[in-house]
Scaffold this motif. Structure first.
Motif, mmCIF file in Angstrom:
data_model
loop_
_atom_site.group_PDB
_atom_site.id
_atom_site.type_symbol
_atom_site.label_atom_id
_atom_site.label_comp_id
_atom_site.label_asym_id
_atom_site.label_seq_id
_atom_site.Cartn_x
_atom_site.Cartn_y
_atom_site.Cartn_z
ATOM 1 N N ALA A 102 -13.342 -40.720 -43.837
ATOM 2 C CA ALA A 102 -11.934 -40.170 -43.936
ATOM 3 C C ALA A 102 -11.740 -39.776 -42.383
ATOM 4 O O ALA A 102 -10.386 -39.763 -42.121
ATOM 5 N N VAL A 103 -12.485 -38.988 -41.810
ATOM 6 C CA VAL A 103 -12.177 -38.626 -40.544
ATOM 7 C C VAL A 103 -11.721 -39.601 -39.593
ATOM 8 O O VAL A 103 -10.684 -39.819 -38.834
ATOM 9 N N ARG A 104 -12.429 -40.601 -39.512
ATOM 10 C CA ARG A 104 -12.158 -41.831 -38.745
ATOM 11 C C ARG A 104 -10.796 -42.560 -38.930
ATOM 12 O O ARG A 104 -10.127 -43.041 -38.396
ATOM 13 N N GLN A 105 -10.753 -42.624 -40.397
ATOM 14 C CA GLN A 105 -9.480 -43.166 -40.843
ATOM 15 C C GLN A 105 -8.133 -42.517 -40.515
ATOM 16 O O GLN A 105 -7.036 -42.811 -40.077
ATOM 17 N N ALA A 106 -8.363 -41.140 -40.733
ATOM 18 C CA ALA A 106 -7.346 -40.170 -40.266
ATOM 19 C C ALA A 106 -6.886 -40.328 -38.855
ATOM 20 O O ALA A 106 -5.790 -40.343 -38.222
ATOM 21 N N ALA A 107 -7.885 -40.459 -37.976
ATOM 22 C CA ALA A 107 -7.716 -40.434 -36.533
ATOM 23 C C ALA A 107 -7.048 -41.829 -36.104
ATOM 24 O O ALA A 107 -6.218 -41.959 -35.334
ATOM 25 N N ALA A 108 -7.352 -42.917 -36.775
ATOM 26 C CA ALA A 108 -6.817 -44.387 -36.804
ATOM 27 C C ALA A 108 -5.363 -44.169 -37.179
ATOM 28 O O ALA A 108 -4.387 -44.827 -36.451
ATOM 29 N N GLU A 109 -5.198 -43.572 -38.474
ATOM 30 C CA GLU A 109 -3.675 -43.660 -38.628
ATOM 31 C C GLU A 109 -2.928 -42.619 -38.159
ATOM 32 O O GLU A 109 -1.581 -43.008 -38.023
ATOM 33 N N ARG A 110 -3.425 -41.693 -37.548
ATOM 34 C CA ARG A 110 -2.513 -40.621 -36.802
ATOM 35 C C ARG A 110 -2.872 -40.277 -35.490
ATOM 36 O O ARG A 110 -3.462 -39.233 -35.117
ATOM 37 N N PRO A 111 -2.692 -41.170 -34.529
ATOM 38 C CA PRO A 111 -3.127 -41.126 -33.106
ATOM 39 C C PRO A 111 -2.410 -39.977 -32.572
ATOM 40 O O PRO A 111 -3.186 -39.588 -31.665
ATOM 41 N N ASP A 112 -1.106 -39.629 -32.752
ATOM 42 C CA ASP A 112 -0.764 -38.349 -32.221
ATOM 43 C C ASP A 112 -1.045 -36.939 -32.875
ATOM 44 O O ASP A 112 -0.699 -35.883 -32.500
ATOM 45 N N ASP A 113 -1.896 -37.175 -33.908
ATOM 46 C CA ASP A 113 -2.282 -35.687 -34.603
ATOM 47 C C ASP A 113 -3.537 -35.185 -33.890
ATOM 48 O O ASP A 113 -4.920 -35.788 -33.849
ATOM 49 N N VAL A 114 -3.539 -34.162 -33.054
ATOM 50 C CA VAL A 114 -4.295 -33.707 -32.230
ATOM 51 C C VAL A 114 -5.713 -33.332 -33.016
ATOM 52 O O VAL A 114 -6.791 -33.366 -32.694
ATOM 53 N N GLN A 115 -5.442 -32.685 -34.093
ATOM 54 C CA GLN A 115 -6.752 -32.008 -34.892
ATOM 55 C C GLN A 115 -7.423 -33.326 -35.445
ATOM 56 O O GLN A 115 -8.881 -33.401 -35.533
ATOM 57 N N GLN A 117 -7.880 -36.015 -33.919
ATOM 58 C CA GLN A 117 -8.728 -36.652 -32.841
ATOM 59 C C GLN A 117 -9.752 -35.760 -32.398
ATOM 60 O O GLN A 117 -10.733 -36.378 -32.036
ATOM 61 N N ILE A 118 -9.421 -34.568 -32.505
ATOM 62 C CA ILE A 118 -10.479 -33.521 -32.209
ATOM 63 C C ILE A 118 -11.843 -33.826 -33.366
ATOM 64 O O ILE A 118 -13.089 -33.949 -32.743
ATOM 65 N N ASP A 119 -11.379 -33.947 -34.388
ATOM 66 C CA ASP A 119 -12.546 -33.994 -35.518
ATOM 67 C C ASP A 119 -13.156 -35.454 -35.307
ATOM 68 O O ASP A 119 -14.331 -35.449 -35.547
ATOM 69 N N ALA A 120 -12.493 -36.603 -35.066
ATOM 70 C CA ALA A 120 -13.043 -37.747 -34.934
ATOM 71 C C ALA A 120 -14.024 -37.750 -33.563
ATOM 72 O O ALA A 120 -15.044 -38.494 -33.595
ATOM 73 N N ALA A 121 -13.483 -37.227 -32.630
ATOM 74 C CA ALA A 121 -14.366 -36.877 -31.208
ATOM 75 C C ALA A 121 -15.629 -36.321 -31.635
ATOM 76 O O ALA A 121 -16.568 -36.604 -31.251
ATOM 77 N N ASP A 122 -15.811 -35.220 -32.468
ATOM 78 C CA ASP A 122 -16.794 -34.250 -32.863
ATOM 79 C C ASP A 122 -17.787 -35.546 -33.618
ATOM 80 O O ASP A 122 -18.921 -35.478 -33.372
ATOM 81 N N VAL A 123 -17.359 -36.285 -34.435
ATOM 82 C CA VAL A 123 -18.222 -37.167 -35.231
ATOM 83 C C VAL A 123 -18.551 -38.399 -34.103
ATOM 84 O O VAL A 123 -19.563 -38.716 -34.169
ATOM 85 N N ASP A 124 -17.780 -38.892 -33.237
ATOM 86 C CA ASP A 124 -18.198 -39.608 -32.299
ATOM 87 C C ASP A 124 -19.484 -39.131 -31.421
ATOM 88 O O ASP A 124 -20.584 -39.806 -31.447
ATOM 89 N N LEU A 125 -19.419 -37.811 -31.071
ATOM 90 C CA LEU A 125 -20.346 -37.102 -30.433
ATOM 91 C C LEU A 125 -21.855 -37.058 -31.258
ATOM 92 O O LEU A 125 -22.747 -37.597 -30.773
ATOM 93 N N VAL A 126 -21.631 -36.651 -32.337
ATOM 94 C CA VAL A 126 -22.701 -36.501 -33.461
ATOM 95 C C VAL A 126 -23.436 -37.944 -33.483
ATOM 96 O O VAL A 126 -24.672 -38.394 -33.671
ATOM 97 N N GLY A 127 -22.505 -38.993 -33.576
ATOM 98 C CA GLY A 127 -22.989 -40.407 -33.706
ATOM 99 C C GLY A 127 -23.574 -41.141 -32.478
ATOM 100 O O GLY A 127 -24.004 -42.366 -32.587
ATOM 101 N N GLY A 128 -23.410 -40.237 -31.367
ATOM 102 C CA GLY A 128 -24.009 -40.946 -30.129
ATOM 103 C C GLY A 128 -23.178 -41.594 -29.323
ATOM 104 O O GLY A 128 -23.250 -42.400 -28.198
ATOM 105 N N HIS A 129 -21.586 -41.777 -29.789
ATOM 106 C CA HIS A 129 -20.860 -42.303 -29.134
ATOM 107 C C HIS A 129 -19.980 -41.495 -28.257
ATOM 108 O O HIS A 129 -18.696 -41.203 -28.317
ATOM 109 N N VAL A 130 -20.622 -40.897 -27.064
ATOM 110 C CA VAL A 130 -19.952 -39.878 -26.261
ATOM 111 C C VAL A 130 -18.835 -40.437 -25.500
ATOM 112 O O VAL A 130 -18.011 -39.556 -25.579
ATOM 113 N N GLU A 131 -18.920 -41.533 -24.927
ATOM 114 C CA GLU A 131 -17.625 -42.117 -24.306
ATOM 115 C C GLU A 131 -16.544 -42.113 -25.022
ATOM 116 O O GLU A 131 -15.596 -41.716 -24.453
ATOM 117 N N ASP A 132 -16.843 -42.731 -26.279
ATOM 118 C CA ASP A 132 -15.670 -42.642 -27.120
ATOM 119 C C ASP A 132 -14.938 -41.399 -27.682
ATOM 120 O O ASP A 132 -13.694 -41.262 -27.547
#
Length: 182
Positions: A102-115, A117-132
């Motif tokens: 759901a976090v990834r889907q929300a980030a993809a559907e709402r690129p201008d929604d800062v929250q 993007q913040i949530d997706a960035a957190d998920v990226d880091l936990v998943g080891g996708h630091v640069e993303d």
């Protein structure tokens, strides 16, 4: 528990990157099956508050781990390992209840929604996708303004502390952030 294992691995990598020396074995005392410990070589023990934090992480007690790291930083504000650990546990606490899909889907559907993007960035880091994760927030800074821009920028700065200032990905993201700001 997979997220905890990933976090601990990233935590130890960050410690090595930041020149925190010593070796810590996480897990049982028996080591790897079939492997004999080197004679005369002992694994250094963690400082008591760090051990308390690790034990709390193993139990999923994020508040306990945060409290232990905060106390360690009160005692020694220069304790880089505690600073990294605190940031990483806070990240794990934030993401532990998230529905990753759901976090990834929300980030993809709402690129201008800062929250989103913040949530997706957190998920990226936990998943080891630091640069993303870093790139996602740099782009959020670039596309937003005012309070949203500040939130994205401040969150990105906080994520730099999760990875450690010596990591080359942090340096690259800092340069990208400066470019996005000016």
């Amino acid at each position: 528990m997979e997220q905890v294992d990933q976090l601990l691995e990233k935590f130890l990598e960050a410690a090595v990157t930041n020149a925190v020396t010593g070796r810590v074995e996480v897990g049982d005392d028996e080591g790897v099956p079939g492997e004999q410990p080197d004679e005369g070589e002992q694994t250094p023990e963690l400082p008591p508050l760090h051990q308390e934090a690790y034990d709390a992480i193993d139990c999923g007690d994020w508040a306990g781990a945060i409290a232990a790291y905060e106390k360690a930083l009160e005692q020694d504000p220069a304790d880089e390992l505690a600073r990294l650990g605190l940031g990483q546990v806070r990240l794990l606490e934030r993401t532990s209840t998230m529905d990753l899909t759901a976090v990834r889907q929300a980030a993809a559907e709402r690129p201008d929604d800062v929250q989103a993007q913040i949530d997706a960035a957190d998920v990226d880091l936990v998943g080891g996708h630091v640069e993303d994760g870093f790139g996602r927030l740099v782009e959020a800074v670039r596309r937003s303004s005012g309070e949203d821009r500040d939130r994205a920028r401040n969150h990105l700065l906080g994520l730099f502390d999760v990875i450690g200032s010596q990591d080359e990905r942090v340096g690259k993201a800092r340069r990208a952030l400066m470019s996005a700001l000016y």
